[in-house]
Write a protein that holds these residues in place. Structure first.
Motif, PDB file in Angstrom:
ATOM      1  N   LYS A  29      45.433  27.374  28.384  1.00  0.00           N
ATOM      2  CA  LYS A  29      46.620  27.493  29.227  1.00  0.00           C
ATOM      3  C   LYS A  29      47.037  28.944  29.495  1.00  0.00           C
ATOM      4  O   LYS A  29      47.410  29.274  30.628  1.00  0.00           O
ATOM      5  N   PRO A  30      47.012  29.857  28.499  1.00  0.00           N
ATOM      6  CA  PRO A  30      47.397  31.245  28.796  1.00  0.00           C
ATOM      7  C   PRO A  30      46.544  31.880  29.888  1.00  0.00           C
ATOM      8  O   PRO A  30      47.055  32.649  30.717  1.00  0.00           O
ATOM      9  N   LEU A  31      45.237  31.582  29.919  1.00  0.00           N
ATOM     10  CA  LEU A  31      44.368  32.141  30.958  1.00  0.00           C
ATOM     11  C   LEU A  31      44.704  31.540  32.320  1.00  0.00           C
ATOM     12  O   LEU A  31      44.676  32.228  33.335  1.00  0.00           O
ATOM     13  N   GLU A  32      45.029  30.262  32.327  1.00  0.00           N
ATOM     14  CA  GLU A  32      45.394  29.600  33.581  1.00  0.00           C
ATOM     15  C   GLU A  32      46.723  30.135  34.100  1.00  0.00           C
ATOM     16  O   GLU A  32      46.874  30.405  35.289  1.00  0.00           O
ATOM     17  N   ARG A  33      47.686  30.329  33.212  1.00  0.00           N
ATOM     18  CA  ARG A  33      49.010  30.798  33.608  1.00  0.00           C
ATOM     19  C   ARG A  33      48.939  32.186  34.248  1.00  0.00           C
ATOM     20  O   ARG A  33      49.666  32.486  35.198  1.00  0.00           O
ATOM     21  N   LYS A  34      48.053  33.026  33.725  1.00  0.00           N
ATOM     22  CA  LYS A  34      47.924  34.388  34.242  1.00  0.00           C
ATOM     23  C   LYS A  34      46.983  34.481  35.434  1.00  0.00           C
ATOM     24  O   LYS A  34      46.757  35.565  35.976  1.00  0.00           O
ATOM     25  N   ASP A  38      40.997  29.002  36.945  1.00  0.00           N
ATOM     26  CA  ASP A  38      41.552  27.776  37.512  1.00  0.00           C
ATOM     27  C   ASP A  38      40.974  26.635  36.685  1.00  0.00           C
ATOM     28  O   ASP A  38      39.786  26.332  36.791  1.00  0.00           O
ATOM     29  N   LEU A  39      41.807  26.048  35.858  1.00  0.00           N
ATOM     30  CA  LEU A  39      41.361  25.011  34.930  1.00  0.00           C
ATOM     31  C   LEU A  39      41.427  23.657  35.620  1.00  0.00           C
ATOM     32  O   LEU A  39      42.431  23.311  36.238  1.00  0.00           O
ATOM     33  N   GLU A 191      51.883  40.623  34.337  1.00  0.00           N
ATOM     34  CA  GLU A 191      52.338  41.175  33.064  1.00  0.00           C
ATOM     35  C   GLU A 191      51.656  40.492  31.872  1.00  0.00           C
ATOM     36  O   GLU A 191      51.129  39.398  31.975  1.00  0.00           O
ATOM     37  N   ASN A 192      51.713  41.188  30.760  1.00  0.00           N
ATOM     38  CA  ASN A 192      51.287  40.652  29.460  1.00  0.00           C
ATOM     39  C   ASN A 192      49.820  40.271  29.400  1.00  0.00           C
ATOM     40  O   ASN A 192      49.438  39.322  28.724  1.00  0.00           O
ATOM     41  N   ILE A 200      38.896  41.888  33.231  1.00  0.00           N
ATOM     42  CA  ILE A 200      38.467  40.902  34.227  1.00  0.00           C
ATOM     43  C   ILE A 200      39.248  41.052  35.515  1.00  0.00           C
ATOM     44  O   ILE A 200      38.707  41.000  36.616  1.00  0.00           O
ATOM     45  N   MET A 201      40.579  41.245  35.399  1.00  0.00           N
ATOM     46  CA  MET A 201      41.421  41.351  36.587  1.00  0.00           C
ATOM     47  C   MET A 201      41.119  42.629  37.354  1.00  0.00           C
ATOM     48  O   MET A 201      41.287  42.713  38.538  1.00  0.00           O
TER      49      MET A 201
END
Length: 201
Positions: A29-34, A38-39, A191-192, A200-201
């Motif tokens: 979930k943290p990777l999806e939220r940021k 796309d999970l 953020e965060n 990656i970003m």
């Protein structure tokens, strides 16, 4: 769909193993939220949607496929005929990566199509029978594996972009034109981010 267009992390599982899907979703979930991934799993299909079409679309966009492997998973006709063939075909072309997570003891090791892919946890050490701490460690290892795959993808994209940029610059110089550098900026900050996610970003 090309490798650079694939963004989804597709989760293939038997509904008999839904409890493991729920825990996996918590870890990713943290990777999806940021917006790092796309999970996707079939529990995201909305009522009234053409579910076969939705699954086919998600399969075509999968960069990483997480397989929650159990006896129920291997017994599923739908997984065998509809989900695995396109995922394995994409993996053969290096457009997608297969990450099996062994939920229970099964015939995984005798399955030539699947056993060629390194499982996150050993087939003789399935999630069933592990302590809570050991299960969490497996899912964290999966989390890190996905980050590693995406980092390599980004490195390849940057390398390709740099190569194309050099070729374009040389071409412009040969034509006697000035080099114009275009940069695409984000409309808002993210953020965060952890160090891995920032790369990656």
């Amino acid at each position: 769909m090309t490798q650079s267009q694939r963004k989804n992390v597709f989760i293939s599982y038997s509904h008999a193993d839904a409890e493991w899907l729920a825990r996996l979703n918590v870890h990713l979930k943290p990777l999806e939220r940021k917006g790092v991934i796309d999970l996707w799993s079939d529990d995201k299909i909305q009522p009234g949607s053409n579910w076969r079409k939705e699954i086919r679309k998600a399969l075509n966009e999968a960069k990483v496929a997480v397989l929650l492997v159990s006896a129920d998973f291997l017994a599923s006709d739908f997984i065998h005929t509809d989900e695995l063939p396109p995922l394995l075909a994409a993996a053969e072309k290096e457009d997608a990566h297969i990450l099996p997570v062994i939920v229970s003891r099964s015939s995984f090791e005798e399955n030539e199509s699947l056993s060629r892919y390194q499982a996150v946890n050993p087939p003789n050490k399935p999630l069933l029978g592990m302590s809570r701490a050991e299960v969490e460690e497996v899912f964290y290892t999966l989390y890190k594996s996905i980050l590693h795959i995406l980092r390599r993808q980004e490195d390849k994209r940057r390398q390709k972009s740099n190569t194309e940029s050099v070729a374009y610059t040389r071409e412009k110089e040969e034509l006697g034109n000035e080099k114009i550098v275009h940069k695409k900026l984000r409309s808002r900050p993210i953020e965060n981010l952890t160090e891995d996610e920032a790369v990656i970003m």
